[in-house]
Design an enzyme around this catalytic site. Structure first.
Site, mmCIF file in Angstrom:
data_model
loop_
_atom_site.group_PDB
_atom_site.id
_atom_site.type_symbol
_atom_site.label_atom_id
_atom_site.label_comp_id
_atom_site.label_asym_id
_atom_site.label_seq_id
_atom_site.Cartn_x
_atom_site.Cartn_y
_atom_site.Cartn_z
ATOM 1 N N LEU A 298 3.151 3.918 -1.861
ATOM 2 C CA LEU A 298 4.475 2.770 -2.528
ATOM 3 C C LEU A 298 4.308 1.705 -3.704
ATOM 4 C CD1 LEU A 298 5.454 1.027 0.573
ATOM 5 C CD2 LEU A 298 6.375 3.739 0.037
ATOM 6 N N GLY A 299 2.844 1.602 -4.395
ATOM 7 C CA GLY A 299 2.585 1.292 -5.414
ATOM 8 C C GLY A 299 1.225 0.409 -5.545
ATOM 9 N N THR B 178 6.744 -4.821 -0.654
ATOM 10 C CA THR B 178 5.615 -4.405 -2.027
ATOM 11 C C THR B 178 5.399 -5.098 -2.620
ATOM 12 O OG1 THR B 178 6.672 -2.538 -0.930
ATOM 13 C CG2 THR B 178 5.076 -2.040 -2.258
ATOM 14 N N HIS C 145 3.405 -8.089 -2.126
ATOM 15 C CA HIS C 145 1.711 -8.041 -1.754
ATOM 16 C C HIS C 145 1.356 -7.540 -3.471
ATOM 17 C CE1 HIS C 145 -1.002 -5.687 0.642
ATOM 18 N NE2 HIS C 145 -1.655 -5.061 -0.160
ATOM 19 N N GLU C 146 1.564 -6.497 -3.822
ATOM 20 C CA GLU C 146 0.613 -5.809 -5.595
ATOM 21 C C GLU C 146 0.944 -7.002 -6.364
ATOM 22 O OE1 GLU C 146 -0.387 -3.349 -4.775
ATOM 23 O OE2 GLU C 146 0.971 -2.651 -3.169
ATOM 24 N N HIS D 147 -2.391 -8.869 -5.480
ATOM 25 C CA HIS D 147 -3.694 -8.159 -6.192
ATOM 26 C C HIS D 147 -3.366 -8.721 -7.573
ATOM 27 C CE1 HIS D 147 -4.592 -6.638 -2.483
ATOM 28 N NE2 HIS D 147 -3.471 -5.445 -2.502
ATOM 29 N N TRP E 113 -7.268 -9.450 5.458
ATOM 30 C CA TRP E 113 -9.006 -8.923 6.565
ATOM 31 C C TRP E 113 -10.435 -8.651 5.839
ATOM 32 C CZ3 TRP E 113 -5.219 -5.852 5.050
ATOM 33 C CH2 TRP E 113 -5.305 -4.007 4.553
ATOM 34 N N PRO F 130 -13.806 -1.583 10.175
ATOM 35 C CA PRO F 130 -13.243 -2.854 10.273
ATOM 36 C C PRO F 130 -14.601 -3.993 10.992
ATOM 37 C CG PRO F 130 -12.141 -0.802 11.406
ATOM 38 C CD PRO F 130 -12.894 -0.424 10.587
ATOM 39 N N THR G 130 -7.178 -18.622 5.059
ATOM 40 C CA THR G 130 -6.752 -17.368 6.254
ATOM 41 C C THR G 130 -7.100 -16.988 6.962
ATOM 42 O OG1 THR G 130 -7.835 -15.083 4.130
ATOM 43 C CG2 THR G 130 -5.197 -16.350 4.151
#
Length: 579
Positions: free
Chosen positions: A185-186, A242, A245-246, A249, A257, A269, A280
């Site tokens: 997606l990206g 999306t 979110h990107e 970054h 997480w 994990p 967070t």
């Protein structure tokens, strides 16, 4: 970077579970870092240093409230028409970015009360500076291993030259491409601008800076189906997050997480790995593109652990339940904007007209009388190019947009008081459209001035694009719409007639025709005798030339008719020839 890794990727690990499960990995941020670490040993350590320094700057400046405005250049790289995103879709995406980053999103109230005290308006805004449409024959979807099922940012980056970025130090560059149906997606890269790059290694090219998005997930709510590889086709409901979110970054944020232990493409994990942001909550692993509000993945590992914050934009939760950044994430991004990406705040701001885009077309009221009492004073200074990109005439380099609801089938468009800001020509044009913002159909165009808009459907919404005829020109002008059904055709012809002047009259031979500057026109003129027979062949006219000369030298004295066919109207003026 959102990626969806389907079951085919598990071939890298084991074939036993190939058809038993599919692995969701919506964002390739960690994969991009992993790839660059392989190419440039020490890159991840360098990025960690940038992260720590940005956190430090953010903590120091957290009490200094200021709005950071980021100029955005969007590169629409398309191969087929459906990939050629419209200005409407791109503006919709910019609005989503602004709403989410300023916490003005309609679903902000859906945040669970336990997190209310840490939710933040990031004080970051985005200003669309330009859209660049570029047709390309590159099949981005097939780049990398497994024909696009496995993300390969390096291969995609290598062809970003298809649409080179604006200065990466001064613009957030966003590329929209067809990245295929495999689930990519990206992706985006975090800042790497601190001067502690490991000795002997070359930093990635500046031209990699920015965000890459799959074209189908740009803009407002929609459903996108991915092929699934060895798994079943999967439908993802997107809401433009999306990009949210990107860009997180791009501004230095990590997944909430912490991307697990061990690094690489398949980290383990771990509740002991954190995203480096103090407020967070720790969580064992990503959300599985769901909205599970009962999840507290580290409650048996950490004391007084809070629930997993599925509402956070940097999780892998469904976009319908994302709605917040935290104060700590805000401070970190502000640190980036005061540190490695400080150049974004120094980019000169171009003041564009608010109605520069179709998406923000200025709504014009239709005057009910036979004169303009409601007039909008407009400008196209600094206006950007828009789609559709095939105007009836002229150029689209500096167009602005208006909309109106037709009050009758015939209206008059008046564009007047045209004054140059740049350039020397006052020539402007209009184009009329019907349809929706994303799917307009042109109904015709002409030189801007006094123009009849006919055949309209009462109650329907129409769009007008007004633009200069040359890229060298920009203008201030007035625009107004009024009912045409209150003025008979012969009255319109009388109005036009008053702007046409013959001299000398009487004449001994030549007749000069002068047309006022406030009339925009195209058509033909000729001279006829009193029987209606043409004496001279038709001469094409338009508002690039307002003075014409016709000769009656070879005719006998008497009465003649100068006929001007202008904008679908016929104006007749008498001239007397005296020899």
């Amino acid at each position: 970077m959102k990626l969806i890794y389907l079951a085919v990727l598990c071939l890298l690990l084991t074939t036993n579970h190939l058809l038993a499960q599919q692995t969701w990995h919506k964002c390739g941020f960690d994969h991009a870092i992993y790839q660059l670490e392989q190419q440039h040993p020490g890159y991840k350590q360098h990025i960690d240093a940038v992260f720590d320094e940005s956190n430090r700057i953010g903590q120091q400046t957290q009490h200094s409230r200021s709005i950071h405005t980021i100029p955005v250049a969007v590169h629409v790289v398309w191969k087929t028409p459906n990939e050629k995103l419209s200005e409407c879709t791109i503006n919709e995406q910019i609005e989503i970015l602004n709403d989410d980053y300023r916490r003005q999103n309609a679903d902000a109230s859906n945040l669970r009360p336990i997190f209310n005290s840490i939710a933040a308006d990031t004080e970051i805004e985005f200003r669309l500076d330009t859209i660049i449409w570029t047709q390309s024959n590159v099949d981005f979807a097939s780049l990398g291993p497994f024909g696009g099922l496995f993300p390969d940012p390096t291969s995609i980056d290598s062809v970003k030259g298809t649409s080179p970025p604006l200065d990466p130090d001064q613009y957030l560059n966003i590329w929209t491409l067809n990245l295929g149906s495999g689930g990519l997606l990206g992706y985006a890269y975090p800042p790497d601008s601190l001067p502690n790059w490991p000795a002997g290694a070359s930093a990635p090219s500046k031209n990699r800076e920015g965000v890459v998005l799959h074209y189908e997930i740009v803009g407002g709510p929609r459903s996108v189906t991915f092929g699934g590889g060895f798994g079943a086709p999967t439908t993802v409901n997107t809401q433009g997050r999306t990009a949210v979110h990107e860009v997180g970054h791009y501004l230095g944020l990590r997944h909430i997480w912490g991307d697990g232990a061990g690094g690489g493409i398949f980290p383990q994990p771990s509740c002991s790995v954190d995203d480096g942001i103090g407020d967070t909550p720790n969580c064992l692993d990503r959300s599985e593109f769901d909205c599970d509000t009962t999840k507290n993945s580290c409650d048996t590992t950490l004391v007084n652990d809070m629930p997993d914050m599925i509402e956070n934009y940097m999780d892998y939760s469904a976009e319908s339940c994302m709605n917040s950044f935290t104060i700590g994430q805000k401070n970190h991004m502000k640190g980036v904007l005061n540190g490695p990406r400080a150049g974004l705040s120094t980019t000169p701001v171009k003041i564009r007209p608010a109605y520069d885009a179709i998406y923000h077309a200025e709504v014009l009221a239709v005057n009910t009388g036979s004169s303009c009492t409601s007039i909008f004073t407009a400008t196209n200074m600094n206006a950007s190019a828009s789609m559709p990109d095939a105007p009836c005439m002229g150029t689209i380099a500096n167009d602005v947009w208006f909309s109106f609801t037709a009050t009758s089938s015939d209206l008059l468009l008046e564009v007047s008081n045209i004054n140059n800001i740049t350039g020397s020509s006052t020539a402007m044009a209009y184009e009329l459209f019907e349809g929706a913002c994303d799917s307009l159909s042109s109904l015709g165009c002409g030189n801007a001035g006094n123009n009849a808009l006919s055949g309209l459907t009462t109650g329907a919404v129409y769009y007008l694009r007004i633009y200069s005829m040359s890229t060298a020109d920009s203008h201030n002008f007035d625009i107004c719409l009024r009912n045409n059904n209150l003025v008979a055709v012969d009255q319109i012809e009388q109005i036009l007639s008053r702007g046409i002047h013959l001299s000398p009259n009487p004449t001994s031979g030549d007749i000069n025709i002068n047309i006022d500057n406030n009339i925009s026109f195209e058509g033909f003129l000729s001279i006829k005798n009193v029987l209606g027979q043409a004496i001279t062949p038709p001469v094409a006219i338009d508002n690039h030339n307002r003075q014409y000369t016709l000769s009656l030298t070879n005719e006998n004295s008497g009465l003649y008719l100068v006929e001007i066919r202008m904008n679908n109207y016929t104006i007749t003026k008498k001239v007397i020839l005296q020899k």
